[in-house]
Write a protein that holds these residues in place. Structure first.
Motif, PDB file in Angstrom:
ATOM      1  N   THR A   1     -18.659  52.474  27.160  1.00  0.00           N
ATOM      2  CA  THR A   1     -19.800  52.682  26.262  1.00  0.00           C
ATOM      3  C   THR A   1     -19.506  53.789  25.256  1.00  0.00           C
ATOM      4  O   THR A   1     -19.768  53.654  24.057  1.00  0.00           O
ATOM      5  CB  THR A   1     -21.061  53.037  27.071  1.00  0.00           C
ATOM      6  N   LEU A   2     -18.953  54.896  25.745  1.00  0.00           N
ATOM      7  CA  LEU A   2     -18.640  56.024  24.855  1.00  0.00           C
ATOM      8  C   LEU A   2     -17.610  55.624  23.807  1.00  0.00           C
ATOM      9  O   LEU A   2     -17.749  55.947  22.620  1.00  0.00           O
ATOM     10  CB  LEU A   2     -18.143  57.211  25.676  1.00  0.00           C
ATOM     11  N   LYS A   3     -16.581  54.911  24.231  1.00  0.00           N
ATOM     12  CA  LYS A   3     -15.573  54.462  23.275  1.00  0.00           C
ATOM     13  C   LYS A   3     -16.186  53.485  22.274  1.00  0.00           C
ATOM     14  O   LYS A   3     -15.897  53.544  21.075  1.00  0.00           O
ATOM     15  CB  LYS A   3     -14.403  53.804  24.004  1.00  0.00           C
ATOM     16  N   GLY A   4     -17.053  52.614  22.771  1.00  0.00           N
ATOM     17  CA  GLY A   4     -17.702  51.644  21.892  1.00  0.00           C
ATOM     18  C   GLY A   4     -18.600  52.286  20.851  1.00  0.00           C
ATOM     19  O   GLY A   4     -18.836  51.706  19.780  1.00  0.00           O
ATOM     20  N   LYS A   5     -19.088  53.481  21.140  1.00  0.00           N
ATOM     21  CA  LYS A   5     -19.921  54.210  20.185  1.00  0.00           C
ATOM     22  C   LYS A   5     -19.096  54.996  19.177  1.00  0.00           C
ATOM     23  O   LYS A   5     -19.652  55.713  18.337  1.00  0.00           O
ATOM     24  CB  LYS A   5     -20.865  55.164  20.937  1.00  0.00           C
ATOM     25  N   GLY A   6     -17.777  54.895  19.268  1.00  0.00           N
ATOM     26  CA  GLY A   6     -16.910  55.549  18.303  1.00  0.00           C
ATOM     27  C   GLY A   6     -16.392  56.910  18.704  1.00  0.00           C
ATOM     28  O   GLY A   6     -15.738  57.596  17.910  1.00  0.00           O
ATOM     29  N   HIS A   7     -16.662  57.342  19.941  1.00  0.00           N
ATOM     30  CA  HIS A   7     -16.157  58.632  20.398  1.00  0.00           C
ATOM     31  C   HIS A   7     -14.668  58.521  20.735  1.00  0.00           C
ATOM     32  O   HIS A   7     -14.179  57.457  21.128  1.00  0.00           O
ATOM     33  CB  HIS A   7     -16.931  59.105  21.625  1.00  0.00           C
ATOM     34  N   ASN A   8     -13.954  59.625  20.584  1.00  0.00           N
ATOM     35  CA  ASN A   8     -12.532  59.682  20.915  1.00  0.00           C
ATOM     36  C   ASN A   8     -12.372  60.345  22.278  1.00  0.00           C
ATOM     37  O   ASN A   8     -12.813  61.485  22.467  1.00  0.00           O
ATOM     38  CB  ASN A   8     -11.780  60.489  19.858  1.00  0.00           C
TER      39      ASN A   8
END
Length: 223
Positions: free
Chosen positions: A103-110
């Motif tokens: 989810t975090l990666k999907g939201k654009g976080h690195n």
């Protein structure tokens, strides 16, 4: 540390042991192996949780009750003999961690791993549990002890990846994670499903403490 600006994308540094995976079985069995090979008494397994997270050589010095650096180094070598082949896989991913990372990666976080564990082992663990697809890079210490200190490790990651401290956050279960974050100008999120305590995390400057990995998604949005 007062943080009020909501950012669209963050650089999230994750500790490994006690944060992404529960490595109690592997670490404690390898400590037992090292201590028995040296002919030294081993504390009860349930008391060895304090050895998960901090630099292991320092933990051996305490367990051995010795200032002999060579003896602690010998214990570390014996520990790694078993850990490199068996112990690193006596481990499990905490519930909900893969979904949260996705989810975090999907939201654009690195996402990055920032662990005091030797990088060569950390990369094998992350690959073994199929977590490597979520992380841009896995960072750890060197076998000679370089970057076992979280302040030094986080500084290294910020420099290597050209990351801004005010767009980054450290997630971990130990006071070392919070101190390392604070020393580099990052907020630290303390997790309570690992081996640290709320008191230790808060006293070390944690921005917030979380009871469940799923809380990360909302909390990260407002750091």
């Amino acid at each position: 540390m007062k943080i009020t600006i909501q950012k669209n994308s963050m650089n999230i540094l994750f500790d490994l042991d006690g944060t992404l995976t529960d490595s109690f079985e592997g670490i404690t069995k390898c400590i037992f192996h090292a201590m028995t090979q040296l002919g030294k008494p081993v504390p009860p397994p349930e008391t060895l949780g304090r050895c998960i997270g901090p630099p292991l050589k320092k933990s051996f010095a305490r367990l051995l009750d010795s200032q002999d650096d060579g003896l602690a180094e010998q214990a570390l070598i014996l520990y790694r003999e078993r850990f490199a082949s068996v112990g690193l896989f006596e481990n499990r991913v905490y519930d909900h961690i893969p979904q949260v990372l996705g989810t975090l990666k999907g939201k654009g976080h690195n996402l990055y791993v920032a662990t005091a564990k030797p990088e060569i082992y950390a990369k094998r663990i992350i690959r073994h549990f199929d977590l490597d697809k979520y992380f841009k890079h896995v960072y750890g210490s060197e076998l000679d002890g370089t970057r076992t200190d979280k302040t030094t490790l986080i500084a290294h990651i910020l420099d290597k990846e050209s990351l801004s401290a005010d767009e980054s956050v450290m997630v971990g279960d130990r006071e070392h994670d919070m101190v390392g974050a604070g020393n580099n100008g990052l907020p630290g999120l303390g997790v309570l499903w690992g081996y640290g305590t709320r008191e230790a995390l808060e006293n070390s400057g944690a921005y917030a403490c979380l009871d469940d990995p799923r809380e990360l998604v909302d909390k990260i949005s407002y750091i």
